[in-house]
Every structure is written in C-alpha cells, then in structure tokens.
Design a protein around this motif. Structure first.
Motif, PDB file in Angstrom:
ATOM      1  N   ALA A  41     -33.749  -6.009  20.715  1.00 33.27           N
ATOM      2  CA  ALA A  41     -34.248  -6.614  19.479  1.00 33.27           C
ATOM      3  C   ALA A  41     -33.141  -6.602  18.443  1.00 33.27           C
ATOM      4  N   THR A  42     -33.283  -7.449  17.434  1.00 38.40           N
ATOM      5  CA  THR A  42     -32.312  -7.451  16.345  1.00 38.40           C
ATOM      6  C   THR A  42     -33.041  -7.618  15.022  1.00 38.40           C
ATOM      7  N   ASP A  43     -32.476  -7.016  13.989  1.00 37.27           N
ATOM      8  CA  ASP A  43     -33.000  -7.205  12.634  1.00 37.27           C
ATOM      9  C   ASP A  43     -32.160  -8.241  11.893  1.00 37.27           C
ATOM     10  N   GLY A  44     -31.315  -8.972  12.627  1.00 32.21           N
ATOM     11  CA  GLY A  44     -30.438  -9.967  12.033  1.00 32.21           C
ATOM     12  C   GLY A  44     -29.046  -9.433  11.755  1.00 32.21           C
ATOM     13  N   SER A  54     -25.707 -13.602  16.017  1.00 30.85           N
ATOM     14  CA  SER A  54     -24.401 -14.269  15.885  1.00 30.85           C
ATOM     15  C   SER A  54     -24.135 -15.243  17.033  1.00 30.85           C
ATOM     16  N   SER A  55     -25.092 -16.100  17.304  1.00 27.93           N
ATOM     17  CA  SER A  55     -24.988 -17.137  18.349  1.00 27.93           C
ATOM     18  C   SER A  55     -24.787 -16.582  19.750  1.00 27.93           C
ATOM     19  N   THR A  56     -25.204 -15.350  19.983  1.00 28.53           N
ATOM     20  CA  THR A  56     -25.118 -14.726  21.297  1.00 28.53           C
ATOM     21  C   THR A  56     -26.508 -14.237  21.696  1.00 28.53           C
ATOM     22  N   ASP A  90     -22.015  -3.287  16.440  1.00 30.14           N
ATOM     23  CA  ASP A  90     -20.834  -4.056  16.826  1.00 30.14           C
ATOM     24  C   ASP A  90     -21.083  -4.984  18.017  1.00 30.14           C
ATOM     25  N   GLY A  91     -22.277  -5.549  18.108  1.00 35.06           N
ATOM     26  CA  GLY A  91     -22.563  -6.507  19.168  1.00 35.06           C
ATOM     27  C   GLY A  91     -22.754  -5.908  20.541  1.00 35.06           C
ATOM     28  N   GLY A  92     -23.129  -4.644  20.615  1.00 36.10           N
ATOM     29  CA  GLY A  92     -23.445  -4.007  21.887  1.00 36.10           C
ATOM     30  C   GLY A  92     -22.321  -3.232  22.534  1.00 36.10           C
ATOM     31  N   THR A  93     -21.178  -3.113  21.877  1.00 36.38           N
ATOM     32  CA  THR A  93     -20.067  -2.346  22.447  1.00 36.38           C
ATOM     33  C   THR A  93     -20.352  -0.845  22.373  1.00 36.38           C
ATOM     34  N   ASN A  94     -20.793  -0.376  21.222  1.00 33.07           N
ATOM     35  CA  ASN A  94     -21.099   1.045  21.016  1.00 33.07           C
ATOM     36  C   ASN A  94     -22.540   1.183  20.570  1.00 33.07           C
TER      37      ASN A  94
END
Length: 183
Positions: free
Chosen positions: A73-76, A35-37, A98-102
């Motif tokens: 890593a991310t799966d998208g 997500s552009s991060t 949730d983008g690394g919060t939890n």
C-alpha cells in the motif's frame, strides 16, 4: 490468484503479461502505484518464503529482495507492506521511504505495549495519515483484529473489534467516509 489487467471491456480483460513471466500468479493482496511504478507482492517460487515485493515501471519487473506478505500500500509518499522480521516467521508492518530499497519496521507492538506481533500484516490500506490493516494476530490472544498505524505520530494501536477472543473479526476492505473508516 492471477493478476489481471483490463481496459474496461470484456475483450480487453486478460491475465496480465509483460512481467518477464508468462503471468503473475499467487498475487498476495493489494498492489500500489507510487511515482509511476506499480508495486506488487507475489510468490515467485514454490516455497512459502518466496513471497516478495516487486516493482514494475511498465517495462521491467524488479525483485526488491525483501520477503513480504500482506500486499503493498502507499499513502502517496511511502510504501507499506508486511515485511518478515528476520527472527521469526512474523511479518509486521514496515515502511519504505525510498521506493522499496530499504524497509523499516514501524509496528511490532501497539503503543500500550500490551499487544505484540505474531502474524502477517494483511489487507493493508493507507488512507490519509493512517495505515489500517488486519489479520495481524495478537500474541496474547491469537485473535485476528484491527491495527492502525498513525504515520504522523508514528504510533500503532490494536483494537479488539468484537471483544470476543474466541471469534475473529477479520476487518478488511477499508473505506473512509467523512472522518470515519468503514470495513
């Protein structure tokens, strides 16, 4: 292990800056974009416990306040990293939706419950519906081998690649070709 950036030319290749530090050093394995991060895992202090996941939106570097090893890593859709389990110094595979919060541990033992976690999820690569990683030690054999987390079935499997507990396989640099994974 400094983080570099390049525009594809020699003159445009340099140590990455703009993170609020002079440079990002002690970069720990893979980085990911979701997500552009940009998500990265590096050491921001003198202690071995100072490895963390950070997000960078192009302007601001944010410490996500989670002790992590093994890269990101991310799966998208989701993020994956080796997150400290809080009980021992193990870093089993965890995911964040949730983008690394939890973060939620998803692989602390294999699906047969024969192999339990005893190390760091390293060289993490998310490919299709699989999260593949290595350098995770099997507590029973202290052997560095291949682990595969199936994101669809939420199952984790351990594979002793060379069947020799005296020799580590250290699988890494995962690539999918056709329906097979190569390393």
């Amino acid at each position: 292990r400094y983080m570099y950036e390049t525009d594809g030319t020699a003159s445009g290749t340099q140590v990455a800056t703009g993170f609020g530090f002079t440079q990002v050093n002690n970069l720990y394995e893979n980085t990911a974009v979701l997500s552009s991060t940009l998500y990265l895992n590096f050491q921001d202090g003198a202690n071995t416990t100072d490895f963390a996941v950070f997000s960078y939106d192009g302007t601001t570097l944010t410490d996500l306040n989670v002790e992590a090893r093994g890269g990101v890593a991310t799966d998208g859709t989701d993020l994956f990293a080796g997150i400290r389990d809080g009980i021992t110094s193990n870093y089993p595979l965890a995911t964040s939706t949730d983008g690394g919060t939890n973060w939620l541990s998803v692989c602390s033992t294999d699906s047969t419950t024969t192999h339990t976690w005893s190390g760091i999820a390293s060289d993490i690569a998310a490919v299709d519906e699989k999260c593949i990683f290595a350098s995770a030690q099997d507590a029973a054999n202290s052997d560095l081998e291949l682990w595969v987390y199936d994101t669809v079935n939420s199952s984790c499997n351990y594979f002793d690649v060379n069947s020799d507990t005296a020799v580590d396989s250290l699988p890494r640099i995962f690539t999918k070709f056709g329906s097979d994974y190569y390393f």
